[in-house]
Design a protein around this motif. Structure first.
Motif, PDB file in Angstrom:
ATOM      1  N   PHE A  33       5.509  -6.203 -12.148  1.00 43.72           N
ATOM      2  CA  PHE A  33       5.800  -5.367 -13.314  1.00 43.72           C
ATOM      3  C   PHE A  33       6.947  -4.409 -13.003  1.00 43.72           C
ATOM      4  O   PHE A  33       7.080  -3.942 -11.882  1.00 43.72           O
ATOM      5  N   TYR A  35       8.325  -0.691 -14.587  1.00 40.72           N
ATOM      6  CA  TYR A  35       8.049   0.429 -15.479  1.00 40.72           C
ATOM      7  C   TYR A  35       9.192   1.435 -15.377  1.00 40.72           C
ATOM      8  O   TYR A  35       9.848   1.548 -14.343  1.00 40.72           O
ATOM      9  N   GLN A  37       9.880   5.575 -15.842  1.00 42.31           N
ATOM     10  CA  GLN A  37       9.188   6.852 -15.975  1.00 42.31           C
ATOM     11  C   GLN A  37      10.192   7.978 -16.104  1.00 42.31           C
ATOM     12  O   GLN A  37      10.920   8.297 -15.165  1.00 42.31           O
ATOM     13  N   PRO A  43       4.417   6.448 -16.896  1.00 41.37           N
ATOM     14  CA  PRO A  43       5.242   5.246 -16.840  1.00 41.37           C
ATOM     15  C   PRO A  43       5.167   4.444 -18.136  1.00 41.37           C
ATOM     16  O   PRO A  43       4.099   4.316 -18.727  1.00 41.37           O
ATOM     17  N   GLU A  44       6.321   3.905 -18.542  1.00 40.54           N
ATOM     18  CA  GLU A  44       6.400   3.065 -19.732  1.00 40.54           C
ATOM     19  C   GLU A  44       6.745   1.645 -19.301  1.00 40.54           C
ATOM     20  O   GLU A  44       7.689   1.427 -18.538  1.00 40.54           O
ATOM     21  N   PHE A  45       6.009   0.681 -19.818  1.00 36.35           N
ATOM     22  CA  PHE A  45       6.185  -0.728 -19.470  1.00 36.35           C
ATOM     23  C   PHE A  45       7.559  -1.233 -19.876  1.00 36.35           C
ATOM     24  O   PHE A  45       8.050  -0.953 -20.977  1.00 36.35           O
ATOM     25  N   LEU A  91       9.893   2.090 -11.592  1.00 41.23           N
ATOM     26  CA  LEU A  91       8.778   1.730 -10.724  1.00 41.23           C
ATOM     27  C   LEU A  91       8.507   0.237 -10.809  1.00 41.23           C
ATOM     28  O   LEU A  91       8.474  -0.342 -11.893  1.00 41.23           O
ATOM     29  N   TYR A 105      -0.570  -2.460  -7.341  1.00 41.83           N
ATOM     30  CA  TYR A 105       0.033  -1.554  -6.372  1.00 41.83           C
ATOM     31  C   TYR A 105       1.467  -1.241  -6.794  1.00 41.83           C
ATOM     32  O   TYR A 105       2.222  -2.134  -7.155  1.00 41.83           O
ATOM     33  N   PHE A 106       1.821   0.030  -6.681  1.00 40.51           N
ATOM     34  CA  PHE A 106       3.155   0.476  -7.069  1.00 40.51           C
ATOM     35  C   PHE A 106       4.008   0.777  -5.847  1.00 40.51           C
ATOM     36  O   PHE A 106       3.504   1.185  -4.796  1.00 40.51           O
ATOM     37  N   GLY A 107       5.311   0.608  -6.020  1.00 35.24           N
ATOM     38  CA  GLY A 107       6.266   1.018  -5.008  1.00 35.24           C
ATOM     39  C   GLY A 107       6.596   2.489  -5.163  1.00 35.24           C
ATOM     40  O   GLY A 107       6.067   3.175  -6.042  1.00 35.24           O
ATOM     41  N   GLU A 108       7.498   2.982  -4.291  1.00 35.70           N
ATOM     42  CA  GLU A 108       7.892   4.390  -4.301  1.00 35.70           C
ATOM     43  C   GLU A 108       8.822   4.720  -5.467  1.00 35.70           C
ATOM     44  O   GLU A 108       9.014   5.874  -5.812  1.00 35.70           O
ATOM     45  N   GLY A 109       9.407   3.713  -6.064  1.00 36.93           N
ATOM     46  CA  GLY A 109      10.297   3.946  -7.195  1.00 36.93           C
ATOM     47  C   GLY A 109      11.763   4.060  -6.797  1.00 36.93           C
ATOM     48  O   GLY A 109      12.085   4.392  -5.646  1.00 36.93           O
ATOM     49  N   TRP A 111      15.008   6.165  -8.096  1.00 32.71           N
ATOM     50  CA  TRP A 111      15.339   7.288  -8.977  1.00 32.71           C
ATOM     51  C   TRP A 111      16.791   7.154  -9.380  1.00 32.71           C
ATOM     52  O   TRP A 111      17.689   7.364  -8.577  1.00 32.71           O
TER      53      TRP A 111
ATOM     54  N   TYR B  35      -4.524   6.712 -10.770  1.00 30.57           N
ATOM     55  CA  TYR B  35      -3.495   6.823  -9.742  1.00 30.57           C
ATOM     56  C   TYR B  35      -3.160   8.297  -9.530  1.00 30.57           C
ATOM     57  O   TYR B  35      -3.320   9.129 -10.424  1.00 30.57           O
ATOM     58  N   GLU B  41       7.797  10.441  -6.508  1.00 25.64           N
ATOM     59  CA  GLU B  41       7.342   9.336  -5.662  1.00 25.64           C
ATOM     60  C   GLU B  41       6.571   8.312  -6.488  1.00 25.64           C
ATOM     61  O   GLU B  41       6.398   8.454  -7.691  1.00 25.64           O
ATOM     62  N   GLY B  42       6.111   7.274  -5.812  1.00 26.83           N
ATOM     63  CA  GLY B  42       5.381   6.219  -6.491  1.00 26.83           C
ATOM     64  C   GLY B  42       3.931   6.592  -6.759  1.00 26.83           C
ATOM     65  O   GLY B  42       3.482   7.692  -6.438  1.00 26.83           O
ATOM     66  N   LEU B  43       3.217   5.661  -7.367  1.00 28.15           N
ATOM     67  CA  LEU B  43       1.821   5.887  -7.718  1.00 28.15           C
ATOM     68  C   LEU B  43       0.915   5.382  -6.603  1.00 28.15           C
ATOM     69  O   LEU B  43       1.070   4.260  -6.129  1.00 28.15           O
ATOM     70  N   LEU B 100      -0.469  -2.555 -17.895  1.00 30.91           N
ATOM     71  CA  LEU B 100      -1.252  -1.325 -17.979  1.00 30.91           C
ATOM     72  C   LEU B 100      -0.510  -0.362 -18.884  1.00 30.91           C
ATOM     73  O   LEU B 100       0.714  -0.234 -18.781  1.00 30.91           O
ATOM     74  N   PHE B 102      -0.201   3.603 -19.762  1.00 30.10           N
ATOM     75  CA  PHE B 102      -0.482   4.848 -19.062  1.00 30.10           C
ATOM     76  C   PHE B 102      -0.566   6.045 -19.985  1.00 30.10           C
ATOM     77  O   PHE B 102       0.081   6.086 -21.047  1.00 30.10           O
TER      78      PHE B 102
END
Lengths: 115, 112
Positions: A33, A35, A37, A43-45, A91, A105-109, A111, B35, B41-43, B100, B102
């Motif tokens: 996925f 997202y 943010q 977060p928006e899909f 994300l 599971y999410f990554g750190e993003g 920016w 989360y 940072e990430g979730l 998902l 949010f």
């Protein structure tokens, strides 16, 4: 790898520049996925892949946004002709297969700041 | 998202106090994820709830799912500064395919 890895972590782009954001999901994860943010928001899909197939891209805000996952593992989110409103954290998330019961599971993003 | 509402939007508590964050859906919940996020940072995955009445705990954090009310609550006992951050609920509400949805998040500050 141990987790979802994203690069670059921080990117400053001049308005009009193209950017590419990379996501390395957890090895073997089928679902991926993206997202977006914005500051102070949830977060928006944006889009969803199952293996290499992009099953849902309904959240992509314009045709300047493009995502791919050609071999069903690494994914790239590309933004063409960036604009200031594209500034956000992007994300990436992965799951063994998206269904109720599987952890996502999410990554750190990444920016992105567009100046 | 208007489909998922979190309350309160922000919360400031003294260290050692208990607190509760709520997440209410306007749609049927097929799965509810909590989360935690540090600024920029990430979730970080906390817990996932699927069945009505389900309750899970991890250290001092407990989450419950009330399927009938389409609501989940996250309760922190004896809060610590390390609990500070943004708490996000994400739900599988099957409105538009696999994803998902949010809430806006709850900003938690714990003062020592």
């Amino acid at each position: 790898g141990a987790g979802v890895s994203q690069s670059p972590r921080y990117k400053v782009a001049k308005r009009g520049q193209d950017v590419a954001l990379r996501c390395d999901p957890i090895s073997g994860h089928v679902s991926l996925f993206w997202y977006q943010q914005a500051l102070g928001q949830g977060p928006e899909f944006l889009t969803y892949f199952q293996n290499e197939a992009q099953l849902d891209k309904s959240g992509l805000p314009s045709d300047r946004f493009f995502a791919e996952r050609p071999e069903g593992s690494v994914s790239t989110l590309k933004i063409q002709r960036t604009q200031q409103e594209d500034s956000a954290v992007y994300l990436c998330a992965s799951s063994s297969r998206f269904s109720s019961g599987n952890t996502i599971y999410f990554g750190e993003g990444s920016w992105l700041t567009v100046v | 998202s208007q489909e998922l509402e979190q309350s309160p939007q922000s919360l400031i508590v003294q260290e050692g106090k208990n607190l509760t964050i709520n997440c209410t859906s306007s749609k049927t919940l097929y799965g509810l994820y909590w989360y935690k996020q540090k600024y920029g940072e990430g979730l970080i995955f906390l817990m996932m709830l699927q069945k009505g009445g389900e309750e899970k705990s991890h250290e001092k954090i407990t989450a419950k799912l009330d399927e009938k009310k389409q609501q989940s609550s996250l309760h922190i006992t004896a809060s610590q500064p390390s609990h500070a951050g943004i708490y996000l609920c994400g739900a599988d509400i099957r409105v538009s395919g696999s994803r998902l949805t949010f809430g806006e998040g709850t900003q938690l500050t714990v003062n020592p």
